[in-house]
Structure formats: structure tokens, C-alpha cells
Design a protein around this motif. Structure first.
Motif, PDB file in Angstrom:
ATOM      1  N   MET A   1      11.882  26.725  16.408  1.00 21.06           N
ATOM      2  CA  MET A   1      13.042  27.444  15.870  1.00 21.06           C
ATOM      3  C   MET A   1      13.300  28.729  16.645  1.00 21.06           C
ATOM      4  N   LEU A   2      12.206  29.431  17.046  1.00 18.64           N
ATOM      5  CA  LEU A   2      12.383  30.671  17.793  1.00 18.64           C
ATOM      6  C   LEU A   2      13.060  30.411  19.130  1.00 18.64           C
ATOM      7  N   ALA A   3      12.763  29.247  19.733  1.00 20.04           N
ATOM      8  CA  ALA A   3      13.407  28.893  20.998  1.00 20.04           C
ATOM      9  C   ALA A   3      14.909  28.742  20.802  1.00 20.04           C
ATOM     10  N   LYS A   4      15.305  28.134  19.661  1.00 20.86           N
ATOM     11  CA  LYS A   4      16.731  27.978  19.380  1.00 20.86           C
ATOM     12  C   LYS A   4      17.392  29.335  19.143  1.00 20.86           C
ATOM     13  N   ILE A   5      16.663  30.232  18.462  1.00 22.65           N
ATOM     14  CA  ILE A   5      17.209  31.571  18.225  1.00 22.65           C
ATOM     15  C   ILE A   5      17.492  32.249  19.558  1.00 22.65           C
ATOM     16  N   LYS A   6      16.537  32.155  20.472  1.00 19.29           N
ATOM     17  CA  LYS A   6      16.718  32.783  21.771  1.00 19.29           C
ATOM     18  C   LYS A   6      17.909  32.170  22.508  1.00 19.29           C
ATOM     19  N   MET A   7      18.096  30.868  22.324  1.00 17.93           N
ATOM     20  CA  MET A   7      19.226  30.198  22.968  1.00 17.93           C
ATOM     21  C   MET A   7      20.534  30.733  22.406  1.00 17.93           C
ATOM     22  N   TRP A   8      20.611  30.851  21.064  1.00 23.78           N
ATOM     23  CA  TRP A   8      21.825  31.358  20.425  1.00 23.78           C
ATOM     24  C   TRP A   8      22.124  32.785  20.885  1.00 23.78           C
ATOM     25  N   VAL A   9      21.088  33.645  20.850  1.00 18.66           N
ATOM     26  CA  VAL A   9      21.275  35.038  21.223  1.00 18.66           C
ATOM     27  C   VAL A   9      21.604  35.156  22.701  1.00 18.66           C
ATOM     28  N   SER A  10      20.948  34.351  23.527  1.00 19.43           N
ATOM     29  CA  SER A  10      21.247  34.347  24.959  1.00 19.43           C
ATOM     30  C   SER A  10      22.695  33.988  25.208  1.00 19.43           C
ATOM     31  N   TYR A  11      23.181  32.983  24.461  1.00 11.92           N
ATOM     32  CA  TYR A  11      24.584  32.579  24.598  1.00 11.92           C
ATOM     33  C   TYR A  11      25.503  33.719  24.195  1.00 11.92           C
ATOM     34  N   LEU A  12      25.163  34.417  23.092  1.00  8.08           N
ATOM     35  CA  LEU A  12      26.005  35.505  22.620  1.00  8.08           C
ATOM     36  C   LEU A  12      26.010  36.654  23.616  1.00  8.08           C
ATOM     37  N   LEU A  13      24.862  36.967  24.194  1.00  9.23           N
ATOM     38  CA  LEU A  13      24.789  38.061  25.163  1.00  9.23           C
ATOM     39  C   LEU A  13      25.565  37.737  26.425  1.00  9.23           C
ATOM     40  N   ARG A  14      25.483  36.476  26.868  1.00 11.18           N
ATOM     41  CA  ARG A  14      26.276  36.071  28.040  1.00 11.18           C
ATOM     42  C   ARG A  14      27.756  36.210  27.722  1.00 11.18           C
ATOM     43  N   ASN A 234      22.375  22.666   9.299  1.00 15.98           N
ATOM     44  CA  ASN A 234      23.753  23.143   9.171  1.00 15.98           C
ATOM     45  C   ASN A 234      24.575  22.790  10.408  1.00 15.98           C
ATOM     46  N   HIS A 235      25.787  22.300  10.182  1.00 17.15           N
ATOM     47  CA  HIS A 235      26.658  21.902  11.294  1.00 17.15           C
ATOM     48  C   HIS A 235      26.929  23.074  12.229  1.00 17.15           C
ATOM     49  N   TYR A 236      27.214  24.246  11.665  1.00 17.74           N
ATOM     50  CA  TYR A 236      27.557  25.396  12.496  1.00 17.74           C
ATOM     51  C   TYR A 236      26.343  25.908  13.263  1.00 17.74           C
ATOM     52  N   ALA A 237      25.162  25.796  12.675  1.00 14.09           N
ATOM     53  CA  ALA A 237      23.952  26.189  13.393  1.00 14.09           C
ATOM     54  C   ALA A 237      23.767  25.306  14.625  1.00 14.09           C
ATOM     55  N   ARG A 238      24.005  24.020  14.473  1.00 15.34           N
ATOM     56  CA  ARG A 238      23.898  23.110  15.615  1.00 15.34           C
ATOM     57  C   ARG A 238      24.971  23.406  16.656  1.00 15.34           C
ATOM     58  N   LEU A 239      26.159  23.747  16.166  1.00 13.46           N
ATOM     59  CA  LEU A 239      27.253  24.042  17.083  1.00 13.46           C
ATOM     60  C   LEU A 239      26.942  25.286  17.904  1.00 13.46           C
ATOM     61  N   TYR A 240      26.372  26.315  17.255  1.00 10.22           N
ATOM     62  CA  TYR A 240      26.028  27.544  17.971  1.00 10.22           C
ATOM     63  C   TYR A 240      24.977  27.280  19.054  1.00 10.22           C
ATOM     64  N   SER A 241      24.075  26.343  18.801  1.00 14.71           N
ATOM     65  CA  SER A 241      23.008  26.077  19.767  1.00 14.71           C
ATOM     66  C   SER A 241      23.445  25.120  20.870  1.00 14.71           C
ATOM     67  N   SER A 242      24.691  24.669  20.793  1.00 15.65           N
ATOM     68  CA  SER A 242      25.214  23.750  21.803  1.00 15.65           C
ATOM     69  C   SER A 242      25.965  24.514  22.885  1.00 15.65           C
ATOM     70  N   SER A 243      25.874  24.025  24.100  1.00 13.09           N
ATOM     71  CA  SER A 243      26.601  24.652  25.213  1.00 13.09           C
ATOM     72  C   SER A 243      28.061  24.233  25.237  1.00 13.09           C
ATOM     73  N   HIS A 244      28.449  23.346  24.295  1.00 15.02           N
ATOM     74  CA  HIS A 244      29.823  22.841  24.267  1.00 15.02           C
ATOM     75  C   HIS A 244      30.703  23.615  23.287  1.00 15.02           C
ATOM     76  N   SER A 245      30.179  24.687  22.733  1.00  9.81           N
ATOM     77  CA  SER A 245      30.947  25.458  21.760  1.00  9.81           C
ATOM     78  C   SER A 245      32.139  26.132  22.427  1.00  9.81           C
ATOM     79  N   GLU A 246      33.317  25.907  21.874  1.00  8.71           N
ATOM     80  CA  GLU A 246      34.545  26.499  22.393  1.00  8.71           C
ATOM     81  C   GLU A 246      35.374  27.044  21.226  1.00  8.71           C
TER      82      GLU A 246
END
Length: 454
Positions: A1-14, A234-246
Motif C-alpha cells: 500500500m505504501l508503494a501505491k501511496i508513493k505512486m499517487w503522490v509522485s504523480y501529484l508532484l509531477r 475504491n474506483h477512484y483510488a484505482r484511478l489515481y494510481s493509474s497512469s491513464h488518469s485524465e
């Protein structure tokens, strides 16, 4: 789960670097149940709050360190939710990005106190409490937070707000805007970032002040929670962790919009700059949106003629296939046509009939005339399509005060425009209709108070 958190935050920072508006969008919409904050992925902390938190830990307030910080963060979040925040010098928002985030292309500003000309400007929000002519304060969430947490009066809370403006915001000009660069991102799923859920309304927050719900309109208490665990599927949690979010651009198209704004939305939709239009029934006729392919209906239309008008919008282009989906809600009308859809899709279209004594239509006319009369007397409340001043900044209370005076010119106008046989039934002479507009079972009621109650 922590890996996914880092992915989400990394995406937000980018996104914060490449497209600053996405970062601001997450801050401004942090109250939403689908936000990264509500799902426990992260929270925001205003860096300047740490330096003044100790002032609330001793006499006379005696807050714990955690409560003091949380209280100050809630005050700052109120300013963020007013829209008075930008990306600093590193990124300048375009008008389109502002409209996407804040629902208006105009830059929002914060002033110490809305008075005079500033009270008439819908893009300006006040920080301190504003007093009515009778000496009481207009609704202000920051006053509520301070009085509830510290057990002090409104006047004492107002003094604290002025001190905060001077010593924390340190505004150099009359109009102030928060800089997103002054906020830290705190990663969820760690010991230092905890989340709480209200036992009454279910709202998730990282800010816990004496176990009081973060919503000033809720009297619930907070309990520790793990939103990351709760949102694992959660659908939105999965969406946030996806690189296809637009981003999905959706606009509301109703008769309440000014004609030029309607035209802009229609043109943007045809050019595919807007992905979807959420429309009222006024969209059934007289609006050209080109080669529309898909129509979703939130319930079964009243009659086959309504269905044909709405569904017939799709598939008009030569080489397009229409897709029409209708949701049947929990009502006998919708169930009837869910069991027999042919009766709606291919049903008989009757000639339209208009009943001049229709109560629903007459009530709408009464309310429209009343609001028009009110806006004519209080121009500072009217802001075109922007309803913020009316619903969130004391306008609603001012409307009720105006109607309770039972203006004679309004009474005469309604007596002339409503059929005489309906006067008594609708309460025209004695203003009994006010209860239908602003009473206990109201037609007009602020659903949210963005800068006031939350």
C-alpha cells in the motif's frame, strides 16, 4: 500500500510541476469524498501555522499541541476553499484552468473584512466576521471554529482572526492570495499523518480539534480511521494510481446561464473541449450541439414526447451511431416504463396542454419575481451566474429579512400577475408563499456554504 501511496503522490508532484492547476485542484477540492485527502493518501499543512500554534497551548486556551495545529489548519483550509490560492510565481493559471478548478475564470481574492465596494464583488471573500446592522455576525465558519474550540465569544474570535491575518498571512496588500508553495504535502499511511472519520456524517479529515467534526454544521465526534484500507477497492483510488488518469471536463447547461455563456459551452462541446454537458430540460429544443453521440437520462422522462426530444439529440450525423441510456429511479412511474420500455420509446405523443392555474408553474413565477425584486433592492448580492454571494456570504439571510418585511410593491406585482382565483390558495396577500421558498420545507436552501460553513 505504501508503494501505491508513493505512486499517487509522485504523480501529484509531477503534475504540480508540469501542470500547476492539478495540484491546486486537489487542494481546493479536498473536502470531496473522492479527493486524495478523503481517501487518506495525503493531507496539506500550511507551513506558517507552526510558528503561532504555541500561543493556543497555554493559558487561557490550554489546547494540546495537536489540537492547536489542527485548529489553525482548519482556518487556513477555509481560505483555500474560498478559492483565494494560486501556484505562486512558478506557474500562472489560465482562465480556462481557473474555471475548471474554481468554477469561474476570475481570480479569487481574500480581504481582511468585506465592506463597502468589496461586499459587492463576488470574487472577493472576507477573512474576519462581518456584522449585521443589528450587531450580530453573518455566518462565518472561522468564528464558529474558534468559539467552539476555545469557548470564547464571537468578538474575541474576531480579534484572533485579525491577529492571524497580521502575523501569519502577513498580507502586504489589501487583497491577499495564498501561495500553494507555502503548503507541505503530508503522506498518508505513516505515523505522522493520521486521519479521522466523523461518527455522524462520515466525513474524513486529518484535522482533529477536541474530536469535533471538521464541518461546522455537524455536531458529530471524530474517531480514528484508516481511509487507505477502506478505499482499497475504491474506483477512484484505482484511478489515481493509474497512469491513464485524465481530466474530464463537464459543464452544467441550464436556462440560468447567460446566453453568451450557453453559446460558449455549446461551441466548446462541439469542438470536444468539453467532454459532457449536464443539462436541464431546457436543452430539449432549440440547441444545436452538432454530432452528439451519447445521451444519458437520470430518470425516465414524463412522456414519450419528452423522451423523443432528449433521445433524438443523439445520432443526427450521417456516420454516427446513437447510444441512449435511461436510468430508472425508485418510483412507480419509472418502474412502469422499465417493465414496458416500448410504451415510452414508441408511445403516443399527445398535443401539449398548458394549464394557467398550475401551482408548480405559479410557484416558480412567484419565486422568480421575489428574487428579481430582492436583487433590484440589493445589487451587491447579485453576481450573474455566480451564486456564491447569495448562498455562501450572507445573501440568503438577507433575502429572508427582505421578504419578512412583506414589501408592498412586491405584493402588488404578484397580485397583478397571478390569476385572482389562486391568490388565497397560494398566500399572495399575506405572503404565505414565503414558507415554500425559505421555510422549513424550503425550495431555496443553501446546500453547501463553501466559504462559510465548511
Amino acid at each position: 500500500m505504501l508503494a501505491k501511496i508513493k505512486m499517487w503522490v509522485s504523480y501529484l508532484l509531477r503534475a504540480a510541476v508540469m501542470r500547476g492547476w492539478r495540484f491546486l485542484n486537489e487542494m481546493f477540492n479536498a473536502r470531496r469524498g473522492t479527493s486524495l485527502v478523503s481517501m487518506g493518501v495525503l493531507s496539506f499543512a500550511y507551513r506558517r501555522n507552526a510558528q503561532v500554534a504555541t500561543a493556543f497551548q497555554g493559558d487561557p486556551y490550554n489546547l494540546s499541541s495537536q489540537d492547536a495545529i489542527a485548529l489553525l489548519e482548519l482556518l487556513t483550509q477555509d481560505a483555500v476553499f474560498s478559492g483565494a490560492v494560486d501556484a505562486g510565481k512558478e506557474y500562472t493559471l489560465t482562465a480556462a484552468e481557473r474555471e475548471y478548478i474554481f468554477f469561474t475564470p476570475s481570480a479569487k481574492k481574500l480581504v481582511l473584512l468585506r465592506t463597502g465596494d468589496s461586499a459587492k464583488q463576488s470574487w472577493i471573500s472576507g477573512w474576519r466576521g462581518r456584522k449585521r446592522p443589528n450587531g450580530n455576525y453573518y455566518p462565518n465558519s472561522r468564528l464558529v471554529r474558534l468559539t467552539r474550540a476555545l469557548g470564547i465569544s464571537d468578538d474575541e474570535a474576531d480579534v484572533i482572526l485579525e491577529d492571524y491575518w497580521t502575523n501569519v498571512f502577513k498580507a502586504e496588500t489589501e487583497e491577499f492570495v495564498l501561495d500553494a508553495n507555502d503548503f507541505d504535502i503530508c503522506i498518508g499511511g505513516t505515523e505522522s499523518t493520521k486521519f479521522y472519520r466523523c461518527k455522524k456524517c462520515g466525513r474524513v479529515t486529518p484535522y482533529n480539534v477536541k474530536k469535533q467534526c471538521a464541518s461546522v454544521k455537524c455536531a458529530g465526534t471524530l474517531e480514528p480511521c484508516d481511509p487507505l484500507k477502506d478505499s482499497a477497492m475504491n474506483h477512484y483510488a484505482r484511478l489515481y494510481s493509474s497512469s491513464h488518469s485524465e481530466p474530464l471536463y463537464i459543464k452544467e447547461h441550464t436556462a440560468q446561464l447567460a446566453k453568451d455563456q450557453q453559446t460558449r459551452y455549446q461551441e466548446a462541446f462541439v469542438q470536444k473541449k468539453i467532454n459532457a454537458l449536464s443539462c436541464s430540460t431546457t436543452f430539449e429544443m432549440g440547441v444545436d450541439v452538432g454530432s452528439l453521440e451519447t445521451v444519458y437520462m437520470r430518470d425516465v422522462p414524463p412522456s414519450p414526447s419528452n423522451y423523443v426530444q432528449r433521445a433524438g439529440r443523439a445520432g443526427r450525423a450521417k456516420h454516427s451511431a446513437a447510444f441512449v441510456m435511461t436510468y430508472a429511479k425508485l418510483s412507480s412511474h419509472d418502474f412502469t416504463y422499465y417493465d414496458d420500455p416500448t410504451a415510452m420509446i414508441s408511445g403516443k405523443i399527445k398535443a401539449p396542454i398548458f394549464e394557467i392555474e398550475n401551482e408548480k408553474i405559479l410557484n416558480r413565477h412567484i419565486f422568480a419575481v421575489a428574487l428579481s425584486s430582492f436583487f433590484a433592492q440589493h445589487r451587491e448580492v447579485y453576481a450573474g451566474d455566480n451564486q456564491t454571494v447569495l448562498l455562501n456570504e450572507g445573501g440568503y439571510e438577507l433575502l429572508k429579512e427582505y421578504l419578512n418585511t412583506q414589501p408592498e410593491n412586491l405584493r402588488q406585482l404578484l397580485l397583478r400577475s397571478i390569476p385572482a382565483k389562486m391568490h388565497q390558495r397560494l398566500g399572495i396577500s399575506d405572503f404565505g408563499w414565503i414558507n415554500r421558498l425559505c421555510g422549513e420545507k424550503v425550495f431555496l436552501k443553501p446546500p453547501y456554504r463553501i466559504s462559510v460553513e465548511q
